[in-house]
Structure formats: structure tokens, C-alpha cells
Design a protein around this motif. Structure first.
Motif, PDB file in Angstrom:
ATOM      1  N   PHE A   1       1.346  -7.011   4.633  1.00 51.73           N
ATOM      2  CA  PHE A   1       2.347  -7.219   3.589  1.00 51.73           C
ATOM      3  C   PHE A   1       3.326  -8.317   3.998  1.00 51.73           C
ATOM      4  N   GLN A   2       3.831  -8.238   5.227  1.00 48.80           N
ATOM      5  CA  GLN A   2       4.796  -9.246   5.665  1.00 48.80           C
ATOM      6  C   GLN A   2       4.142 -10.621   5.782  1.00 48.80           C
TER       7      GLN A   2
ATOM      8  N   TYR B   1       1.721 -11.501   3.874  1.00 45.56           N
ATOM      9  CA  TYR B   1       1.218 -11.713   2.522  1.00 45.56           C
ATOM     10  C   TYR B   1      -0.255 -12.101   2.547  1.00 45.56           C
TER      11      TYR B   1
ATOM     12  N   CYS C   1       7.565 -11.430  -3.708  1.00 45.61           N
ATOM     13  CA  CYS C   1       7.586 -10.534  -2.546  1.00 45.61           C
ATOM     14  C   CYS C   1       7.150 -11.243  -1.252  1.00 45.61           C
ATOM     15  N   ARG C   2       6.611 -12.422  -1.376  1.00 44.69           N
ATOM     16  CA  ARG C   2       6.183 -13.147  -0.175  1.00 44.69           C
ATOM     17  C   ARG C   2       7.371 -13.363   0.755  1.00 44.69           C
TER      18      ARG C   2
ATOM     19  N   MET D   1       0.716   2.812  -4.160  1.00 45.39           N
ATOM     20  CA  MET D   1       1.942   2.144  -3.713  1.00 45.39           C
ATOM     21  C   MET D   1       2.934   2.224  -4.875  1.00 45.39           C
TER      22      MET D   1
ATOM     23  N   LEU E   1      -4.705  -6.841   3.070  1.00 46.92           N
ATOM     24  CA  LEU E   1      -4.060  -5.743   2.353  1.00 46.92           C
ATOM     25  C   LEU E   1      -5.091  -4.935   1.564  1.00 46.92           C
TER      26      LEU E   1
ATOM     27  N   TYR F   1      -0.760  -2.304   7.556  1.00 47.04           N
ATOM     28  CA  TYR F   1      -0.147  -2.517   6.241  1.00 47.04           C
ATOM     29  C   TYR F   1       1.081  -3.425   6.370  1.00 47.04           C
TER      30      TYR F   1
ATOM     31  N   MET G   1       0.154  -9.492  -7.263  1.00 40.58           N
ATOM     32  CA  MET G   1       0.865  -9.914  -6.058  1.00 40.58           C
ATOM     33  C   MET G   1       0.878 -11.433  -5.902  1.00 40.58           C
TER      34      MET G   1
ATOM     35  N   GLN H   1      11.772  -2.274   1.564  1.00 45.64           N
ATOM     36  CA  GLN H   1      11.382  -3.677   1.477  1.00 45.64           C
ATOM     37  C   GLN H   1      12.628  -4.529   1.275  1.00 45.64           C
TER      38      GLN H   1
END
Length: 328
Positions: free
Chosen positions: A215-216, A218, A259-260, A305, A223, A211, A252, A277
């Protein structure tokens, strides 16, 4: 023993119950901050009324009686706490808008360490953790206050019906009736089970590592491979929530594109894995708090989430860094 020593022993005895009382008040109130206020009020009331404590019940029972009355008073003063999914249907991503609803009293996350006492029995630990999950605490908020107290005392803390009746100043029959009604209400809401996570097993650790990487980086394909098909995503204090791969990815890669490039720092909240985050700093140096992400894991995948965006409240509560360096 002189009076000062006796007073110190009593104060120590009261403090010994602070964490479990905080857990009880959190389940009742749905707020970490209100729970701590309620427990502090309980301690002050107990200290002021020590002369009235005749020892006919245990100190623990007496404190729970005071804490229950404090919580009932607080609940009479305001609305129940809720999550976005308690208020509206899921929003298709094409219609998604971020609308803050300050009039809503949102359910709040809590650090495990503030509400979960150390218990030796793994089964007891599992019950304690399950009973602070966001979905379960949200379900509790749907119950009338006294039903809520009865359910927590009987089902979570394993008190006998006679003990609860004495605490609430009612009959055993009334307690049993309230418990049946509370169970029926919860069965209609049906908060889903989550996988035990204390400690994380090897499969869960790998899931969370994947995860973080997805996520990091992107990487939306990676995901979504980790999410249940009907996974949900919410962002209090906004009332928007999304369900399913397409809408989550659509968000997203749309408004959520900010959030990228984030960094995640692991923590725990509500008996569940969680991450702080951090977003690239506006000054271009380091990373600033962006959200506290609480995950629900079930069946080896992520079912929910929840992004809590009020980082000025949550990061200090969880003891998280105010900033990450570029290298960190």
C-alpha cells in the motif's frame, strides 16, 4: 461501613461493568458513540433507582435490563445502521462515483479496547472478537430490536433462556422463538467467517507487513496478490463499494490515486487488524489523517477493506496521532 464508603463501593461495582455493557450496546446500536451514551444513561438510571433494586437478581442482570431498555428506546427513534453493501449492488469501476448519503446512518467502527473485556478463556475471547466484526454487527442490524437483544444475550453472552426471559419480561418459549427467527435471518445474510487474530500468528503478521509495503509503495500487483478474488472495498460515508481485483485496482489507479504516498499506522478495530492512513499534508509538511482502514482476513488473504473517511471522529476515538512528521 459508613454510607460514603458504601456508595463508593457501589459506584465501583457499577463501573466494573462499563466495558462489557459498552460491547453489548455497540452490538445493539452499531455505533461506538451511541453505545457509550447508552451506557452512561444506564449508569445514571441505575444510580437514581438504587432504592428500587431489591437484590432479587444480580447487579449485572439488573444493569443489562436497564441497558436493554435504553437501547430499545434509542432504536425506536431512528433507522438501523448499514454498510454500503447493505444498500446497493457493487459498482463497476467504469461507473463509480463518490456520492455521500448523509441521510444514511452508517455502521461505525469501534476500538477493541472499549468493548472487549479481559477474559481468561481463549474460546470466550474468540467469540467476543467475532461478534464485533463489521460484517456480524451489520447482520445484527437487520434483525428486529428484540430479536437482536435475544441473539446477543443467548449466543454471544451465553445467557440461559430463562435469564433472558426475565430480563425482557417475557416467556422462555417467546425467547426461544425469537432466537430461532434471528438465527434464520442471519443464515440468509451469512456474514463470512474471519480468521482468529488474537494474537496474530506469524503468517498473519507477514500478510499485514506485505500489505503495508504494497500500500505504501502503491504496488497494485503486490496488493492484489494479497486479496481474495472477490475482495470488497468500501468508503463510508460514500455509498460506493467495489468487488474484485480489477475494479479495486481500477479505482486505486483512477480516483483513488490520491492515496499514493500514504503512510499506515497499525491499530485494531472490530476484532480485526486495522490501519490509520495518513496522506501527505496539504502544506507539504508531514502527513494528515485520511482514513481508518479496517481489514477482514480469511484463509490467509484479505477479504475486505473498509475505509472510514470521517477521521475527525475516528482518529481521536482510537487515540491516533493528529499528524505524522515527514520522518515518522
Amino acid at each position: 461501613m459508613d454510607d460514603q464508603a458504601a456508595a463508593q463501593d457501589l459506584e465501583s461495582g457499577l463501573e466494573g461493568y462499563r466495558k462489557e455493557l459498552t460491547g453489548y450496546c455497540y452490538r445493539m446500536l452499531g455505533s461506538a458513540f451511541e453505545a457509550e451514551d447508552a451506557v452512561q444513561d444506564t449508569m445514571v438510571r441505575a444510580w437514581k433507582n438504587l432504592g428500587k433494586f431489591e437484590g432479587r437478581s444480580s447487579l449485572r442482570s439488573w444493569l443489562y435490563r436497564i441497558a436493554t431498555n435504553v437501547c430499545l428506546d434509542m432504536l425506536h427513534a431512528g433507522n438501523r445502521r448499514a454498510r454500503p453493501m447493505d444498500l446497493t449492488e457493487a459498482t463497476p469501476v467504469a461507473q463509480a462515483r463518490l456520492t455521500a448519503r448523509p441521510e444514511i446512518t452508517w455502521l461505525e467502527p469501534v476500538p477493541d479496547g472499549r468493548v472487549l473485556p479481559s477474559v481468561a478463556d481463549p474460546a470466550d475471547t474468540a467469540v467476543e472478537r467475532e461478534s464485533i466484526r463489521l460484517a456480524f454487527v451489520a447482520a445484527l442490524q437487520r434483525l428486529p430490536a428484540k430479536q437482536r437483544a435475544v441473539l446477543i444475550l443467548r449466543e454471544v453472552l451465553a445467557w440461559k433462556a430463562a435469564e433472558v426471559a426475565e430480563l425482557l419480561g417475557t416467556s422462555v418459549a417467546s425467547v426461544n422463538s425469537a432466537l430461532q427467527r434471528a438465527r434464520a435471518s442471519l443464515s440468509e445474510y451469512d456474514p463470512s467467517d474471519s480468521d482468529p487474530a488474537d494474537p496474530l500468528d506469524e503468517e498473519q503478521q507477514k500478510l499485514l507487513e506485505r500489505y503495508v509495503t504494497a500500500f505504501q509503495g502503491y504496488d497494485m500487483q503486490a496488493l492484489t496478490a494479497l486479496l481474495h478474488e472477490d475482495a470488497t472495498m468500501s468508503m463510508p460515508p460514500y455509498d460506493l463499494w467495489l468487488r474484485g481485483h480489477d475494479d479495486i485496482v481500477g479505482w486505486m489507479l483512477g480516483p483513488g490515486e490520491v492515496c499514493r504516498g500514504s503512510k499506515l499506522v497499525p491499530t485494531v478495530a472490530n476484532g480485526s487488524p486495522a490501519f490509520a492512513q495518513y496522506h501527505r499534508g496539504r502544506d507539504g509538511e508531514g502527513y494528515e489523517p485520511w482514513a481508518l482502514i479496517v481489514l477482514e482476513v480469511a484463509g490467509g488473504r484479505i477479504g475486505a477493506m473498509d475505509f472510514f473517511l470521517d477521521t475527525k471522529r475516528w482518529f481521536p476515538l482510537f487515540g491516533l496521532p493528529e499528524r505524522l512528521s515527514t520522518g515518522g
